[in-house]
Design a protein around this motif. Structure first.
Motif, PDB file in Angstrom:
ATOM      1  N   LYS A  52      -9.461   7.748   8.475  1.00 16.36           N
ATOM      2  CA  LYS A  52     -10.506   7.370   7.508  1.00 16.36           C
ATOM      3  C   LYS A  52     -10.762   8.443   6.456  1.00 16.36           C
ATOM      4  O   LYS A  52     -11.403   8.177   5.447  1.00 16.36           O
ATOM      5  CB  LYS A  52     -11.822   7.051   8.235  1.00 16.36           C
ATOM      6  CG  LYS A  52     -11.736   5.847   9.137  1.00 16.36           C
ATOM      7  CD  LYS A  52     -11.566   4.592   8.329  1.00 16.36           C
ATOM      8  CE  LYS A  52     -11.575   3.373   9.233  1.00 16.36           C
ATOM      9  NZ  LYS A  52     -11.198   2.177   8.556  1.00 16.36           N
ATOM     10  N   LYS A  98      -6.976   8.092   1.802  1.00 16.56           N
ATOM     11  CA  LYS A  98      -7.042   6.844   1.039  1.00 16.56           C
ATOM     12  C   LYS A  98      -5.661   6.233   0.919  1.00 16.56           C
ATOM     13  O   LYS A  98      -4.649   6.935   0.950  1.00 16.56           O
ATOM     14  CB  LYS A  98      -7.595   7.112  -0.360  1.00 16.56           C
ATOM     15  CG  LYS A  98      -9.019   7.605  -0.359  1.00 16.56           C
ATOM     16  CD  LYS A  98      -9.479   7.925  -1.755  1.00 16.56           C
ATOM     17  CE  LYS A  98     -10.893   8.475  -1.740  1.00 16.56           C
ATOM     18  NZ  LYS A  98     -11.330   8.887  -3.068  1.00 16.56           N
ATOM     19  N   GLU A 118      -6.598   2.973   7.513  1.00 17.04           N
ATOM     20  CA  GLU A 118      -7.009   2.507   8.841  1.00 17.04           C
ATOM     21  C   GLU A 118      -6.711   3.565   9.900  1.00 17.04           C
ATOM     22  O   GLU A 118      -7.450   3.693  10.865  1.00 17.04           O
ATOM     23  CB  GLU A 118      -6.289   1.198   9.192  1.00 17.04           C
ATOM     24  CG  GLU A 118      -6.722   0.014   8.359  1.00 17.04           C
ATOM     25  CD  GLU A 118      -8.168  -0.375   8.594  1.00 17.04           C
ATOM     26  OE1 GLU A 118      -8.633  -0.301   9.755  1.00 17.04           O
ATOM     27  OE2 GLU A 118      -8.846  -0.732   7.614  1.00 17.04           O
ATOM     28  N   GLU A 138      -6.471  -0.848  -6.537  1.00 14.52           N
ATOM     29  CA  GLU A 138      -7.496  -0.896  -5.491  1.00 14.52           C
ATOM     30  C   GLU A 138      -7.330   0.345  -4.628  1.00 14.52           C
ATOM     31  O   GLU A 138      -6.206   0.738  -4.310  1.00 14.52           O
ATOM     32  CB  GLU A 138      -7.324  -2.130  -4.613  1.00 14.52           C
ATOM     33  CG  GLU A 138      -7.540  -3.438  -5.324  1.00 14.52           C
ATOM     34  CD  GLU A 138      -7.258  -4.634  -4.433  1.00 14.52           C
ATOM     35  OE1 GLU A 138      -6.807  -4.452  -3.280  1.00 14.52           O
ATOM     36  OE2 GLU A 138      -7.485  -5.752  -4.893  1.00 14.52           O
ATOM     37  N   LYS A 144      -8.644   2.091  -0.988  1.00 14.01           N
ATOM     38  CA  LYS A 144      -9.316   1.863   0.296  1.00 14.01           C
ATOM     39  C   LYS A 144      -9.101   3.070   1.198  1.00 14.01           C
ATOM     40  O   LYS A 144      -8.205   3.871   0.974  1.00 14.01           O
ATOM     41  CB  LYS A 144      -8.745   0.623   0.983  1.00 14.01           C
ATOM     42  CG  LYS A 144      -8.958  -0.652   0.224  1.00 14.01           C
ATOM     43  CD  LYS A 144      -8.369  -1.814   0.979  1.00 14.01           C
ATOM     44  CE  LYS A 144      -8.542  -3.091   0.165  1.00 14.01           C
ATOM     45  NZ  LYS A 144      -7.947  -4.235   0.825  1.00 14.01           N
ATOM     46  N   ARG A 145      -9.892   3.146   2.246  1.00 12.00           N
ATOM     47  CA  ARG A 145      -9.697   4.165   3.274  1.00 12.00           C
ATOM     48  C   ARG A 145      -8.573   3.726   4.203  1.00 12.00           C
ATOM     49  O   ARG A 145      -8.430   2.553   4.524  1.00 12.00           O
ATOM     50  CB  ARG A 145     -10.967   4.378   4.092  1.00 12.00           C
ATOM     51  CG  ARG A 145     -12.102   4.978   3.302  1.00 12.00           C
ATOM     52  CD  ARG A 145     -11.851   6.436   3.088  1.00 12.00           C
ATOM     53  NE  ARG A 145     -12.865   7.001   2.200  1.00 12.00           N
ATOM     54  CZ  ARG A 145     -12.795   8.206   1.722  1.00 12.00           C
ATOM     55  NH1 ARG A 145     -11.781   8.982   2.016  1.00 12.00           N
ATOM     56  NH2 ARG A 145     -13.717   8.658   0.923  1.00 12.00           N
ATOM     57  N   GLN A 171       0.832  -1.193   0.000  1.00 13.88           N
ATOM     58  CA  GLN A 171       0.000   0.000   0.000  1.00 13.88           C
ATOM     59  C   GLN A 171       0.870   1.247   0.000  1.00 13.88           C
ATOM     60  O   GLN A 171       1.987   1.241   0.512  1.00 13.88           O
ATOM     61  CB  GLN A 171      -0.914   0.012   1.221  1.00 13.88           C
ATOM     62  CG  GLN A 171      -1.981  -1.052   1.176  1.00 13.88           C
ATOM     63  CD  GLN A 171      -2.940  -0.942   2.350  1.00 13.88           C
ATOM     64  OE1 GLN A 171      -2.682  -0.285   3.340  1.00 13.88           O
ATOM     65  NE2 GLN A 171      -4.074  -1.619   2.237  1.00 13.88           N
TER      66      GLN A 171
END
Length: 84
Positions: free
Chosen positions: A64, A67, A61, A56, A58-59, A24
């Motif tokens: 929030k 991204k 962790e 991909e 995502k938010r 990520q």
């Protein structure tokens, strides 16, 4: 299903893949690696990669509001290419 990328998007994908592989990363990390001054260009790139199935999103962790991004491996993306 993935779709083919224009040359400039493939070049950016390749640069990011060499650096991050399947790890990520953030928008700022990508902007630094791509040596882009305009964060909007990175956002447009990520939108296009997501729409075509190469990334991909995502938010985070930790926060929030932010991204994180993860590239789809080239093997998987090419294996899923749809005939255009």
């Amino acid at each position: 299903m993935t779709k083919t990328l224009p040359a400039w998007e493939m070049k950016c994908y390749s640069i990011l893949w060499k650096k991050f592989k399947e790890n990520q990363f953030t928008n700022l990390e990508a902007q630094k690696e791509l040596e882009l001054d305009d964060p909007h260009k990175v956002s447009v790139l990520f939108y296009n990669l997501k729409r075509k199935g190469w990334i991909e999103i995502k938010r985070s962790e930790e926060d929030k509001r932010k991204k994180v991004y993860k590239l789809i491996s080239p093997e998987n993306a090419v294996g899923e290419l749809e005939n255009e």
